[in-house]
Design an enzyme around this catalytic site. Structure first.
Site, PDB file in Angstrom:
ATOM      1  N   ASP A 154       0.878  -1.177   0.000  1.00 43.05           N
ATOM      2  CA  ASP A 154       0.000   0.000   0.000  1.00 43.05           C
ATOM      3  C   ASP A 154       0.914   1.224   0.000  1.00 43.05           C
ATOM      4  OD1 ASP A 154      -3.251   0.233   0.900  1.00 43.05           O
ATOM      5  OD2 ASP A 154      -2.067   2.076   1.122  1.00 43.05           O
ATOM      6  N   HIS A 184     -19.771  -4.623 -14.483  1.00 38.52           N
ATOM      7  CA  HIS A 184     -19.969  -4.572 -13.031  1.00 38.52           C
ATOM      8  C   HIS A 184     -20.640  -3.246 -12.676  1.00 38.52           C
ATOM      9  CE1 HIS A 184     -19.391  -5.508  -8.891  1.00 38.52           C
ATOM     10  NE2 HIS A 184     -18.490  -4.578  -8.669  1.00 38.52           N
TER      11      HIS A 184
END
Ligand code: NAD
Length: 307
Positions: free
Chosen positions: A33, A175
């Site tokens: 991250d 989606h």
């Protein structure tokens, strides 16, 4: 030597996928991250959970992309999530930059990897990852259909009072709210859904599935992560364990389902080489039209990409 799977983005979805994969214990897991301390802390917590639950994971958290070097599978969950009132498409410009940057890092450090995109808007972000990497479509694809299908299956099980284990269902398309739950292919214990539930009940389940992400965002103020993280981990399992499962994934279509040059959710066979086959189903006329409408919605978002 154990293989390495990297999860980029140690937020809710990435950490859930990392947790599940670490517990499966067949590969080393790297969690990365940009927020210093977050991936290190979550990796440490997941490692310590192993002592309670009885597995011995090898999980490393890092903010240094170098840690992912040589990964064979990379799952990208980096990016903003939506808040109430936002559609997934509202995230497009911010997440395009993030997915572009992450993909460049993956290409530089793990040139032989298979890339699974999770960041939204999912179909468009798959285009970004493919365009930036220049990799074959078999190695770049996305997670959405397993999640959308899990939602549909759950509602079918509840509505019919059945075990979700006996539900076979499938959601195709982009989606977004125009995704296509395939009622003609839905069965419980082999019995067609239309024999088990009234049309109004089926219509309610289809609607709730298509808006399933929004329902969770409205409840929690942010998007879901348990089922999404588990869905991403299931794709990694099928690839790394050579399971060759047929799962709904977001794949680059070149004529399949009469759609060309677009990422969309379709059933694929997932194995060690990535997408080994796109499975084409016989759809009803209504489902075919709905799929084309969903493709139109995805094309609009892809049209605003700059990558
Ligand atoms: P989150 O906010 O909990 O975590 C996102 C993480 O990404 C944060 O920790 C952030 O620091 C990190 N990040 C941002 N830029 C980065 C970069 N350049 N490199 C590495 N990390 C970076 O969000 P979440 O719930 O984990 O969701 C992540 C993404 O996945 C969102 O875009 C969300 O919409 C999407 N999502 C998709 C599906 C799907 O079905 N495809 C399901 C759930 C979530």
């Amino acid at each position: 030597m154990r293989r390495k799977v990297t999860i980029v983005g140690a937020g809710a979805t990435g950490a859930t996928a990392a947790h599940i994969l670490a517990a499966r214990d067949y590969a080393d897991v790297i969690l990365t991250d940009i927020k210093e301390g977050l991936p290190q802390g979550k990796a440490l917590d997941i490692a310590q959970m192993g002592a309670v639950l009885g597995y011995e994971p090898n999980i490393t958290g890092s903010t240094d992309y170098e840690e992912m070097a040589g990964s064979t599978r990379v799952v990208v969950t980096a990016g903003l999530t939506r808040s109430p009132g936002m559609s997934r498409d509202d995230l497009v410009s911010t997440n395009e930059k993030i997915v572009k940057e992450v993909t460049e890092q993956v290409v530089a450090r793990s040139p032989d990897a298979i890339l699974i995109v999770v960041s939204n808007p999912l179909d468009a972000m798959c285009h970004v990852a493919k365009n930036v990497s220049g990799w074959r479509k078999e190695r770049v694809f996305g997670m959405a259909g397993i999640l959308d299908t899990a939602r549909f299956s759950t509602f079918i099980a509840w509505e019919t009072g059945s075990s979700v284990k006996d539900v076979q269902a499938l959601v195709l398309g982009g989606h977004g709210d125009q995704m296509v739950p395939v009622v003609s292919a839905a069965t419980v214990g082999g019995v067609p859904l239309r024999k088990l539930a009234a049309e109004e009940a089926i219509a309610r389940m289809v609607e709730r599935t298509a808006k399933g992400g929004g329902e969770l965002v409205n409840l929690m103020g942010t998007s879901a992560w348990y089922a999404p993280g588990a869905a991403a981990a299931q794709m990694v399992d099928s690839i790394m364990l050579d399971e060759r499962r047929v799962l709904p994934c977001t794949a680059y279509l070149e004529g399949e389902y009469e759609i060309d040059g677009l990422y969309m959710g379709v059933p694929v066979k997932l194995g060690p080489a990535g997408i080994e086959e796109i499975v084409e189903l016989d759809l009803s006329d209504e489902e075919r039209q709905a799929l084309q409408a969903s493709a139109g919605a995805v094309r609009e978002v892809v049209g605003v990409l700059t990558t």
